[in-house]
Design an enzyme around this catalytic site. Structure first.
Site, PDB file in Angstrom:
ATOM      1  N   TYR A  66       0.858  -1.188   0.000  1.00 34.22           N
ATOM      2  CA  TYR A  66       0.000   0.000   0.000  1.00 34.22           C
ATOM      3  C   TYR A  66       0.894   1.237   0.000  1.00 34.22           C
ATOM      4  O   TYR A  66       1.387   1.674   1.031  1.00 34.22           O
ATOM      5  CB  TYR A  66      -0.922   0.008   1.219  1.00 34.22           C
ATOM      6  CG  TYR A  66      -1.884  -1.149   1.294  1.00 34.22           C
ATOM      7  CD1 TYR A  66      -2.135  -1.957   0.186  1.00 34.22           C
ATOM      8  CD2 TYR A  66      -2.547  -1.448   2.478  1.00 34.22           C
ATOM      9  CE1 TYR A  66      -3.016  -3.019   0.261  1.00 34.22           C
ATOM     10  CE2 TYR A  66      -3.438  -2.510   2.552  1.00 34.22           C
ATOM     11  CZ  TYR A  66      -3.666  -3.290   1.446  1.00 34.22           C
ATOM     12  OH  TYR A  66      -4.541  -4.344   1.521  1.00 34.22           O
ATOM     13  N   PHE A 214     -12.787  -4.852   0.397  1.00 36.42           N
ATOM     14  CA  PHE A 214     -13.840  -4.095  -0.284  1.00 36.42           C
ATOM     15  C   PHE A 214     -15.213  -4.396   0.338  1.00 36.42           C
ATOM     16  O   PHE A 214     -16.173  -4.708  -0.368  1.00 36.42           O
ATOM     17  CB  PHE A 214     -13.880  -4.389  -1.787  1.00 36.42           C
ATOM     18  CG  PHE A 214     -12.807  -3.698  -2.588  1.00 36.42           C
ATOM     19  CD1 PHE A 214     -11.893  -2.854  -1.978  1.00 36.42           C
ATOM     20  CD2 PHE A 214     -12.707  -3.890  -3.959  1.00 36.42           C
ATOM     21  CE1 PHE A 214     -10.903  -2.216  -2.713  1.00 36.42           C
ATOM     22  CE2 PHE A 214     -11.717  -3.258  -4.707  1.00 36.42           C
ATOM     23  CZ  PHE A 214     -10.814  -2.423  -4.074  1.00 36.42           C
TER      24      PHE A 214
END
Length: 290
Positions: A66, A214
């Site tokens: 990330y 998600f």
């Protein structure tokens, strides 16, 4: 107003020393566009992570990819500045590299996996990973070699629990032949779940945690025109809270890890712990996916 706390979502026990509240926080949003580069306000990112701790989050999902490394750097700083950081558990990942914005490449070379773990431990100033996922299976290497390297580090005390991410049921079972797998992290939400329902059920039967990434479908389920809007009005809740409440009710081994860069959204997400869906509304929402 009901108290906002991740603790109200219930807990999941990995082991007697590793018990987490079932609403966690994901750091992926604390990066630049395409999960590439630094977040626009690094100090704000650090403060938001610490705020999540104040609101009962004791389980943070992250990955060196990330940014890469930017989200982990903010998390490391937040842990250093937070007085009870030893009570915060980290769900980390290894096995994926970045070559640009929105570009993700699995790399499962055993030596590389080991280096990622060692660098993460150095950054977080810890002697072990609480939970370490193989971020993606790399087809260039046998799964036995990839999971096997994590098992070696587990035997050395550097990894407590091993997980696999974005796998099929067959891949999960193959990984289990190499090491004890304690968690699965796949894309899963109320709008896209049928393909992985069997994995959730299998993980529950095996005593594994299931982390849905998600959980809000990258915000699509949180919009005001969301298909969850009608149910949200019934519960005087937001669509995001309904999406998370559905996950919490779906199975007791599910640990949602919604990410956000907004304190308001953080509070809204964690307030999902106060939403208790009826069986009828749960079934109605479960049928949204065509």
């Amino acid at each position: 107003m009901d108290e906002i706390s991740a603790s109200k979502a219930g807990t999941f026990e990995f082991d007697k020393d590793f018990v987490v509240n079932r609403l966690g926080y994901g750091t992926m949003q604390l990066t630049g566009n395409g999960v590439w580069g630094p977040y626009k306000d690094p100090d704000q990112a650090v403060d938001l992570i610490k705020r999540s701790f104040d609101l009962g989050v004791n389980f943070v999902d992250t990955a060196d990819s990330y940014g890469p490394w930017h989200a982990d750097t903010y998390l490391a700083k937040a842990l250093k500045e937070y007085p009870d950081s030893d009570k915060i558990f980290i769900s980390d990942k290894a096995g994926q590299v970045r070559t640009g914005e929105n570009e993700w490449t699995p790399v499962g070379a055993p030596a590389f996996l080991r280096q990622e773990v060692e660098l993460s431990l150095r950054l977080f100033n810890r002697d072990h990973e609480d939970l370490l996922f193989l971020h993606r299976i790399d087809d260039h290497y046998p799964i036995e070699d990839q999971i096997g390297e994590l098992k070696k580090m587990q035997d050395e005390g550097k990894i407590k629990h091993i997980g696999v991410s974005q796998v099929t049921l067959d891949e999960l079972k193959a990984a289990q032949k190499v090491a004890k797998i304690d968690a699965v992290e796949n894309m899963y939400n109320v709008g896209h779940h049928k393909g992985d329902d069997a994995i959730v059920d299998y993980a529950e039967k095996e005593g594994m945690a299931f982390l849905p990434w998600f959980p809000l479908d990258t915000g699509n389920l949180a919009k005001t025109d969301s298909p969850l809007e009608d149910v949200a009005k019934k519960y005087n809740a937001s669509p995001a809270q309904i999406a998370l409440a559905w996950l919490l009710k779906r199975s007791n081994n599910i640990i949602p890890i919604p990410g956000t860069s907004s304190e308001d959204h953080l509070k809204d997400n964690l307030n999902a712990a106060n939403v208790k869906l009826s069986d009828e509304d749960f079934e109605k929402l479960s049928g949204l996916e065509k």
